[in-house]
Enzyme design. Structure first.
Site, PDB file in Angstrom:
ATOM      1  N   THR A 171      -3.227   1.148  -4.572  1.00  0.00           N
ATOM      2  CA  THR A 171      -2.794   1.884  -3.559  1.00  0.00           C
ATOM      3  C   THR A 171      -4.616   2.594  -4.317  1.00  0.00           C
ATOM      4  OG1 THR A 171      -1.774   4.085  -3.388  1.00  0.00           O
ATOM      5  CG2 THR A 171      -1.564   3.054  -4.915  1.00  0.00           C
ATOM      6  N   ASP A 186       0.577  -0.890  -0.070  1.00  0.00           N
ATOM      7  CA  ASP A 186       0.080  -0.288  -0.271  1.00  0.00           C
ATOM      8  C   ASP A 186       1.144   1.218   0.143  1.00  0.00           C
ATOM      9  OD1 ASP A 186      -1.772   1.589   0.791  1.00  0.00           O
ATOM     10  OD2 ASP A 186      -1.224   1.590   2.682  1.00  0.00           O
ATOM     11  N   ASP A 201      -0.019   5.197   0.863  1.00  0.00           N
ATOM     12  CA  ASP A 201      -0.473   6.268   1.643  1.00  0.00           C
ATOM     13  C   ASP A 201      -0.521   5.496   2.751  1.00  0.00           C
ATOM     14  OD1 ASP A 201      -2.570   7.689  -1.216  1.00  0.00           O
ATOM     15  OD2 ASP A 201      -1.015   8.565  -0.203  1.00  0.00           O
ATOM     16  N   HIS A 205     -10.452  18.349  -7.521  1.00  0.00           N
ATOM     17  CA  HIS A 205      -9.433  16.634  -7.025  1.00  0.00           C
ATOM     18  C   HIS A 205      -8.102  16.571  -8.174  1.00  0.00           C
ATOM     19  CE1 HIS A 205      -7.922  12.574  -6.542  1.00  0.00           C
ATOM     20  NE2 HIS A 205      -7.696  12.936  -5.570  1.00  0.00           N
ATOM     21  N   LYS A 220      -6.273  19.984  -6.345  1.00  0.00           N
ATOM     22  CA  LYS A 220      -5.640  18.326  -4.574  1.00  0.00           C
ATOM     23  C   LYS A 220      -4.429  17.587  -5.832  1.00  0.00           C
ATOM     24  CE  LYS A 220      -5.268  15.482  -2.106  1.00  0.00           C
ATOM     25  NZ  LYS A 220      -5.020  13.968  -2.701  1.00  0.00           N
TER      26      LYS A 220
HETATM   27  C1  XBP Z   1      -4.996   6.219   0.216  1.00  0.00           C
HETATM   28  C2  XBP Z   1      -6.026   6.123   0.063  1.00  0.00           C
HETATM   29  C3  XBP Z   1      -5.965   7.934  -0.694  1.00  0.00           C
HETATM   30  C4  XBP Z   1      -5.557   9.177  -0.228  1.00  0.00           C
HETATM   31  C5  XBP Z   1      -5.354  10.410  -1.799  1.00  0.00           C
HETATM   32  O1  XBP Z   1      -4.504   6.176  -0.399  1.00  0.00           O
HETATM   33  O2  XBP Z   1      -8.157   6.607   0.772  1.00  0.00           O
HETATM   34  O3  XBP Z   1      -7.246   8.339  -1.528  1.00  0.00           O
HETATM   35  O4  XBP Z   1      -5.972   9.357   1.013  1.00  0.00           O
HETATM   36  O5  XBP Z   1      -4.962  10.480  -2.365  1.00  0.00           O
HETATM   37  P1  XBP Z   1      -4.058   3.876   0.274  1.00  0.00           P
HETATM   38  P2  XBP Z   1      -6.157  10.383  -3.878  1.00  0.00           P
HETATM   39  O6  XBP Z   1      -4.250   2.985  -0.578  1.00  0.00           O
HETATM   40  O7  XBP Z   1      -2.181   4.875  -0.660  1.00  0.00           O
HETATM   41  O8  XBP Z   1      -3.628   4.123   1.601  1.00  0.00           O
HETATM   42  O9  XBP Z   1      -6.690  11.501  -3.121  1.00  0.00           O
HETATM   43  O10 XBP Z   1      -5.278  10.881  -5.108  1.00  0.00           O
HETATM   44  O11 XBP Z   1      -7.175   9.746  -3.753  1.00  0.00           O
HETATM   45 MG    MG Z   2      -2.597   3.455   2.896  1.00  0.00          MG
END
Ligand code: XBP
Ligand code: MG
Length: 227
Positions: free
Chosen positions: A111, A7, A9, A72, A75
């Site tokens: 991700t 993953d 984030d 978005h 962002k």
């Molecule tokens: C976490 C998420 C993402 C980020 C924001 O991703 O849910 O939406 O919070 O990124 P991960 P975007 O699966 O890597 O933990 O605004 O590009 O969605």
């Molecule tokens: Mg994550």
């Protein structure tokens, strides 16, 4: 084991504060007097996907029609600039990646965030293009259903050409654990700043910090002990 699937984030790096800053910096350009403080964002993070998060907040606040895609995109532009100022990997992640490479394993990302953000993170954290960090990248809108649906992990396995038992997933969140488990993967959970209060769920192993694993050898020993 033939591949490690990460993953992004909250797992490879603590990126959510940068995401939150990027969201808050984008809102005024769309005449939205929104400000997501940490507690608001923690709640909104249970909805995966930035566009889906915006849409949820607009609904919950009765904000009416919001140009979600354009907001978005702005962002994402701001996030990629913010992360370019520097980001550090979570402890233990670099060792796991190095050990895996040395052992001939492949690396994948699975991700919810966008491919652009994966690219920006790899440039900032590794000074490399994402294609030289990960052999396979399953990200964002490449799948119809985001985490906790299994789609993104199933795509990663499909692109790797591997069966679930041939790879291990690494996650920081309950949604991520559910996604990986439903795809049939064993998953190592280390909760982070925004997910510390979340349930461990069906994680195969839960550690406070990925560095506790002791690299690939330590991980292999821990998993063998669980079998
Ligand atoms: C976490 C998420 C993402 C980020 C924001 O991703 O849910 O939406 O919070 O990124 P991960 P975007 O699966 O890597 O933990 O605004 O590009 O969605
Ligand atoms: Mg994550």
């Amino acid at each position: 084991m033939k591949a490690l699937i990460f993953d992004i984030d909250g797992t490879v790096a603590e990126t959510e504060e940068l995401h939150r800053a990027a969201f808050n910096a984008a809102f005024p350009a769309f005449d939205l007097n929104w400000h997501w403080d940490r507690e608001t964002y923690r709640s909104l993070l249970t909805t995966t996907g930035g566009k889906e998060r915006i849409f949820r907040h607009a609904n919950e606040t009765g904000a009416g029609a919001v140009p979600v895609a354009a907001l978005h995109a702005e962002k994402t532009r701001l996030f990629t600039r913010l992360i370019d100022e520097g980001i550090t990997l979570r402890p233990g992640i670099g060792t796991l990646m190095q050990d895996a490479r040395a052992a001939g394993l492949r690396l994948a990302a699975a991700t919810t965030t966008s491919p652009e953000n994966v690219e920006a993170l790899c440039h900032a954290a590794f000074n490399l293009p994402a294609s030289q960090v990960f052999d396979v990248i399953a990200a964002g809108d490449m799948v119809a259903a985001k985490k906790p649906a299994p789609d993104v992990y199933m795509l990663a396995l499909d692109l790797l050409g591997l069966a679930p038992h041939e790879a291990i997933a690494f996650e920081d969140s309950a949604n991520g654990v559910r996604s990986a488990r439903e795809a049939g993967l064993a998953v190592i959970l280390s909760r982070g700043f925004y997910t510390l209060q979340e349930p461990i769920g069906e994680a195969s192993l839960c550690v406070d910090c990925f560095s506790e694993l002791g690299g690939l050898d330590g991980l292999t020993s821990r998993l063998e002990a669980l079998a």
